[in-house]
Design an enzyme around this catalytic site. Structure first.
Site, PDB file in Angstrom:
ATOM      1  N   CYS A 141      21.972  32.260 -35.400  1.00 38.22           N
ATOM      2  CA  CYS A 141      23.388  32.410 -35.121  1.00 38.22           C
ATOM      3  C   CYS A 141      23.737  31.573 -33.844  1.00 38.22           C
ATOM      4  CB  CYS A 141      23.863  33.845 -35.066  1.00 38.22           C
ATOM      5  SG  CYS A 141      22.802  34.967 -33.787  1.00 38.22           S
ATOM      6  N   GLY A 196      18.153  26.445 -26.280  1.00 41.39           N
ATOM      7  CA  GLY A 196      18.066  24.956 -25.854  1.00 41.39           C
ATOM      8  C   GLY A 196      16.924  24.388 -26.719  1.00 41.39           C
TER       9      GLY A 196
END
Length: 335
Positions: A141, A196
């Site tokens: 998500c 990231g």
């Protein structure tokens, strides 16, 4: 054209939403869903008319509970062209040999790591790369939310670097076993968080670092995002780019919280109060030379659902154009 036959392995938070989303499409159909035990979710699936499959050793338990299983998980897989694995993180990897043995295509969720499929998917970022693939992982998500904003900005302005701080919901609304309920937890303490690097599994050239916290809420995640771009821009430029994206929704009219966003989802009569779009506050978009900042909220229970549908369409080669698939999925869901 015959509809693609889709099995949903795991009928929890994501699985039940994926099943309903697939059912809403006109080019694919659900051949079955799987549950380990005959709990309330299985009972609802039975009421909705889904064929329920279970581990072979648990089939008898479903019979006793008054919701006869249609067969074993292996039998469900044999009926499918593609399996969407929505089992808990780590379980999906154990299921991979089942799919390989049956010779079916498979999609995993973001709880599994990138190597399980060798290709991590986001519809707006790399749809065409999934065309005809046998194995795909739909990213989590949070990663989905970041990719949806980074990709269009990168295409229009060039992204030099991204820094994202994620206030993550502690757990889902129906989960009574997890927390925290009275703390803010560094998740993790050592930076960066996995988000990231996960973005880079989809968009490899992006320079991104992330940090994450767990906060005592169940409704949504909240991101504070900073991007540095290659081209001079204004806040209006950023708003124009974001507003061109069908899976980004601008939030305003005095809304300052995730609770109010969820109330909007209820008021517009979304199924399960789902908010499939990134929710961005346009007032938060602030530009400082070639850097800009914004807030976005991410509904963790539903944001990946349309992505799974698009991944199916790409893998089954039902549509070669990513933009057309996104439009088709959105229309079928009522987005």
């Amino acid at each position: 054209m015959a509809k693609a036959k889709i099995a949903v392995n795991g009928y929890g938070t994501i699985g039940k939403r994926v099943a309903d989303a697939v059912k809403a499409q006109d080019d694919m159909e659900v051949v079955g869903i799987s549950k380990r035990t005959p709990n309330y979710e299985a009972a609802v699936a039975h009421q909705l008319g889904y064929d329920i499959y279970a581990p072979a050793e648990n089939v008898g338990a479903f019979e006793k509970a008054g919701m006869p299983a249609a067969g074993s998980v292996e039998e469900m897989i044999e009926k499918a062209d593609l399996v969407v694995d929505c089992t808990p993180g780590g379980v999906g990897e154990k299921n991979k040999p089942l799919y390989e043995k049956a010779g079916v295509k498979a999609i995993w969720q973001g709880g599994e790591s990138h190597p399980i499929a060798g290709f991590s998917f986001n519809a707006v970022s790399n749809y065409e790369g999934a065309l005809g693939r046998d194995l795909v992982r739909v990213v989590s998500c949070n990663t989905t939310g970041l990719c949806r904003t980074i990709t269009p900005i990168d295409r229009e302005l060039g992204v030099k670097k991204v820094r994202a701080i994620l206030a993550r919901r502690a757990t889902d609304p129906n989960d009574i076993k997890k927390g925290p309920i009275n703390a803010i937890v560094l998740h993790p303490v050592k930076l960066p968080s996995h988000h990231g690097p996960d973005v880079r599994s989809v968009i490899p050239h992006i320079n991104i670092t992330s940090a994450a916290l767990l906060v005592p809420t169940t409704l949504m995640h909240l991101h504070t995002v900073n991007m540095e771009v290659d081209t001079d821009c204004t806040a209006e430029d950023i708003k124009k780019i974001f507003s061109s994206q069908s899976r980004i929704r601008f939030i305003g009219q005095g809304i300052t919280s995730t609770a109010e966003i969820m109330e909007v989802a209820r008021d517009i009569k979304r199924p399960r109060n789902d908010m499939w779009e990134n929710c961005i506050w346009p007032e938060s978009i602030t530009v400082d030379e070639k850097e800009f900042y914004f807030f976005q909220a991410i509904h963790q229970e539903s944001i990946v659902v349309p992505e799974n549908v698009d991944a199916i369409r790409a893998m089954m080669e039902l549509e070669s154009d990513g933009a057309k698939s996104i439009e088709k999925t959105n229309k079928a869901l009522g987005m």
